[in-house]
Design a protein around this motif. Structure first.
Motif, mmCIF file in Angstrom:
data_model
loop_
_atom_site.group_PDB
_atom_site.id
_atom_site.type_symbol
_atom_site.label_atom_id
_atom_site.label_comp_id
_atom_site.label_asym_id
_atom_site.label_seq_id
_atom_site.Cartn_x
_atom_site.Cartn_y
_atom_site.Cartn_z
ATOM 1 N N TRP A 16 0.829 -1.201 0.000
ATOM 2 C CA TRP A 16 0.000 0.000 0.000
ATOM 3 C C TRP A 16 0.866 1.256 0.000
ATOM 4 N N ASP A 17 0.444 2.207 -0.795
ATOM 5 C CA ASP A 17 0.929 3.566 -0.613
ATOM 6 C C ASP A 17 0.236 4.114 0.643
ATOM 7 N N TRP A 18 0.764 5.153 1.240
ATOM 8 C CA TRP A 18 0.187 5.676 2.476
ATOM 9 C C TRP A 18 -0.715 6.900 2.227
ATOM 10 N N ASP A 19 -0.079 8.054 1.960
ATOM 11 C CA ASP A 19 -0.866 9.284 1.812
ATOM 12 C C ASP A 19 -1.701 9.235 0.536
ATOM 13 N N THR A 28 -4.192 18.442 3.202
ATOM 14 C CA THR A 28 -3.307 18.939 4.263
ATOM 15 C C THR A 28 -1.875 19.102 3.752
ATOM 16 N N ILE A 29 -1.383 18.120 3.001
ATOM 17 C CA ILE A 29 -0.011 18.229 2.469
ATOM 18 C C ILE A 29 0.089 19.435 1.537
ATOM 19 N N VAL A 30 -0.912 19.606 0.685
ATOM 20 C CA VAL A 30 -0.921 20.745 -0.245
ATOM 21 C C VAL A 30 -0.899 22.064 0.536
ATOM 22 N N VAL A 53 3.193 16.416 -6.782
ATOM 23 C CA VAL A 53 4.505 15.975 -6.280
ATOM 24 C C VAL A 53 4.393 15.042 -5.075
ATOM 25 N N ILE A 54 3.170 14.849 -4.569
ATOM 26 C CA ILE A 54 3.002 14.021 -3.362
ATOM 27 C C ILE A 54 3.447 12.593 -3.655
ATOM 28 N N GLY A 55 4.253 12.069 -2.758
ATOM 29 C CA GLY A 55 4.717 10.696 -2.906
ATOM 30 C C GLY A 55 6.183 10.602 -3.315
ATOM 31 N N LEU A 56 6.778 11.719 -3.709
ATOM 32 C CA LEU A 56 8.164 11.677 -4.206
ATOM 33 C C LEU A 56 9.205 11.758 -3.090
ATOM 34 N N GLY A 57 8.727 11.908 -1.843
ATOM 35 C CA GLY A 57 9.674 12.139 -0.738
ATOM 36 C C GLY A 57 9.842 13.633 -0.580
ATOM 37 N N ILE A 58 10.032 14.087 0.639
ATOM 38 C CA ILE A 58 9.966 15.512 0.953
ATOM 39 C C ILE A 58 10.903 16.372 0.094
ATOM 40 N N ASP A 60 12.519 15.752 -2.944
ATOM 41 C CA ASP A 60 12.164 15.812 -4.367
ATOM 42 C C ASP A 60 10.830 16.529 -4.541
ATOM 43 N N SER A 61 9.897 16.286 -3.613
ATOM 44 C CA SER A 61 8.574 16.919 -3.716
ATOM 45 C C SER A 61 8.704 18.431 -3.723
ATOM 46 N N LEU A 62 9.430 18.966 -2.745
ATOM 47 C CA LEU A 62 9.530 20.420 -2.650
ATOM 48 C C LEU A 62 10.293 21.004 -3.837
ATOM 49 N N VAL A 114 3.882 -1.572 3.181
ATOM 50 C CA VAL A 114 3.721 -0.165 2.833
ATOM 51 C C VAL A 114 4.978 0.272 2.076
ATOM 52 N N ALA A 115 4.786 1.061 1.013
ATOM 53 C CA ALA A 115 5.904 1.731 0.328
ATOM 54 C C ALA A 115 5.490 3.188 0.173
ATOM 55 N N THR A 116 6.141 4.061 0.904
ATOM 56 C CA THR A 116 5.695 5.460 0.956
ATOM 57 C C THR A 116 6.846 6.446 0.775
ATOM 58 N N GLY A 117 6.493 7.600 0.247
ATOM 59 C CA GLY A 117 7.446 8.696 0.158
ATOM 60 C C GLY A 117 7.657 9.396 1.493
ATOM 61 N N LYS A 118 6.845 9.033 2.491
ATOM 62 C CA LYS A 118 7.011 9.641 3.824
ATOM 63 C C LYS A 118 8.364 9.270 4.418
ATOM 64 N N SER A 119 8.710 9.984 5.486
ATOM 65 C CA SER A 119 9.904 9.592 6.235
ATOM 66 C C SER A 119 9.554 8.441 7.182
ATOM 67 N N SER A 147 13.438 6.660 -3.453
ATOM 68 C CA SER A 147 12.244 7.449 -3.749
ATOM 69 C C SER A 147 11.538 6.893 -4.982
ATOM 70 N N LYS A 148 10.216 6.965 -4.958
ATOM 71 C CA LYS A 148 9.420 6.619 -6.143
ATOM 72 C C LYS A 148 9.816 7.570 -7.284
ATOM 73 N N PRO A 149 9.834 7.124 -8.506
ATOM 74 C CA PRO A 149 9.382 5.827 -9.007
ATOM 75 C C PRO A 149 10.475 4.743 -9.089
ATOM 76 N N GLY A 172 -2.048 2.263 -5.162
ATOM 77 C CA GLY A 172 -1.587 3.635 -4.940
ATOM 78 C C GLY A 172 -2.442 4.663 -5.657
ATOM 79 N N ASP A 173 -2.247 5.919 -5.258
ATOM 80 C CA ASP A 173 -3.088 7.010 -5.786
ATOM 81 C C ASP A 173 -2.336 7.948 -6.720
ATOM 82 N N THR A 174 -1.069 7.667 -6.993
ATOM 83 C CA THR A 174 -0.311 8.585 -7.858
ATOM 84 C C THR A 174 0.389 7.836 -8.995
HETATM 85 O O1 LIG Z 1 5.149 12.522 -0.081
HETATM 86 C C1 LIG Z 1 4.508 12.124 0.910
HETATM 87 O O2 LIG Z 1 4.713 12.498 2.070
HETATM 88 C C2 LIG Z 1 3.423 11.100 0.695
HETATM 89 O O3 LIG Z 1 3.956 9.875 0.370
HETATM 90 P P1 LIG Z 1 3.081 8.640 -0.190
HETATM 91 O O4 LIG Z 1 1.948 9.180 -1.011
HETATM 92 O O5 LIG Z 1 4.095 7.902 -0.993
HETATM 93 O O6 LIG Z 1 2.601 7.874 1.004
#
Ligand SMILES: O=C(O)COP(=O)(O)O
Length: 226
Positions: A16-19, A28-30, A53-58, A60-62, A114-119, A147-149, A172-174
């Motif tokens: 599962w992706d998380w966010d 909230t992230i946006v 950019v959500i999911g790329l890790g903090i 790369d996202s920023l 779980v595989a997430t871009g979160k910390s 980091s994804k992908p 996943g959602d992205t």
């Molecule tokens: O970038 C994030 O914090 C969210 O990460 P995720 O969608 O891969 O769970």
């Protein structure tokens, strides 16, 4: 357990992706990305760019959300993002029905990951807050893995749980989730209720697109077995 039923399973591990997939956190992230920019007097990204950019890790996202700022400002921007996100983290909730679905899959004997871009710190805090730790066999975060992908998180989960790629399913959602799955040779299902618009997801390779958690549960019920 019925042996025939076990043999007829198509997948052993569901990742599962998380966010945006488990946690209803996209708005909230946006908002936190935009607020961090406002704090520092930078032009803020619109909702669409910030969501993309959500999911790329903090980091790369920023960098992708706010490409117009000098690299030297990113550590301050990251700090402001974390400040705002931490203030809201405990208010976030799971998508309705996800907990029941996870519990059912676990009770049915599937391995869950779980595989997430979160910390790591962020994921563990969320798992603990929502009392979900006991449901997942293994988790991977971008800051400790890849980091994804990049397919690294899925490769590590495969190794840790001794499940070949063809027996894994990613949810996943992205497009970052779906591209990670393609890069790893793993089947994927897209949920369209998260960060990326349905049209974008439909251009990516996945077995199916589902619009809500009941549809996801229905799809899994039909397709986890052959
Ligand atoms: O970038 C994030 O914090 C969210 O990460 P995720 O969608 O891969 O769970």
């Amino acid at each position: 357990m019925n042996v025939d039923k076990k043999l007829a399973r198509r997948y052993d591990l569901i990742v599962w992706d998380w966010d945006g997939t488990i946690m209803d956190s996209t708005p909230t992230i946006v908002q936190c990305i935009q607020q961090a920019c406002r704090d520092l007097g930078f032009k803020e990204p619109d909702d669409s760019l910030a969501s993309s950019v959500i999911g790329l890790g903090i980091h790369d996202s920023l960098r992708r959300a706010v490409p117009w700022i000098e690299p030297a400002h990113f550590s301050k921007l990251t700090e402001r993002f974390r400040y705002h996100y931490l203030a809201k983290d405990h208010e976030l909730h799971l998508f309705k029905g996800v907990r029941d679905l996870l519990e059912k899959l676990r009770a049915d004997g599937y391995l869950l990951g779980v595989a997430t871009g979160k910390s790591r710190v962020g994921l563990d805090r969320s798992l603990q807050h929502h009392q979900l730790e006991h449901l997942f066999h293994e988790t991977r975060t971008a800051d400790e893995s890849f980091s994804k992908p990049h397919p690294g998180m899925l490769l590590e989960l495969s190794d840790a749980l001794q499940v070949p790629m063809r027996r894994m399913l990613m949810i996943g959602d992205t497009t970052h989730d779906l591209d990670m799955a393609v890069n790893a040779g793993v089947d994927a299902v897209a949920v369209t209720y998260g960060a990326h618009p349905p049209d974008t997801l439909k251009e990516s390779t996945s077995l199916a697109h589902v619009d809500d958690v009941p549809q996801l549960a229905q799809w899994l019920d039909t397709n986890l077995v052959i």
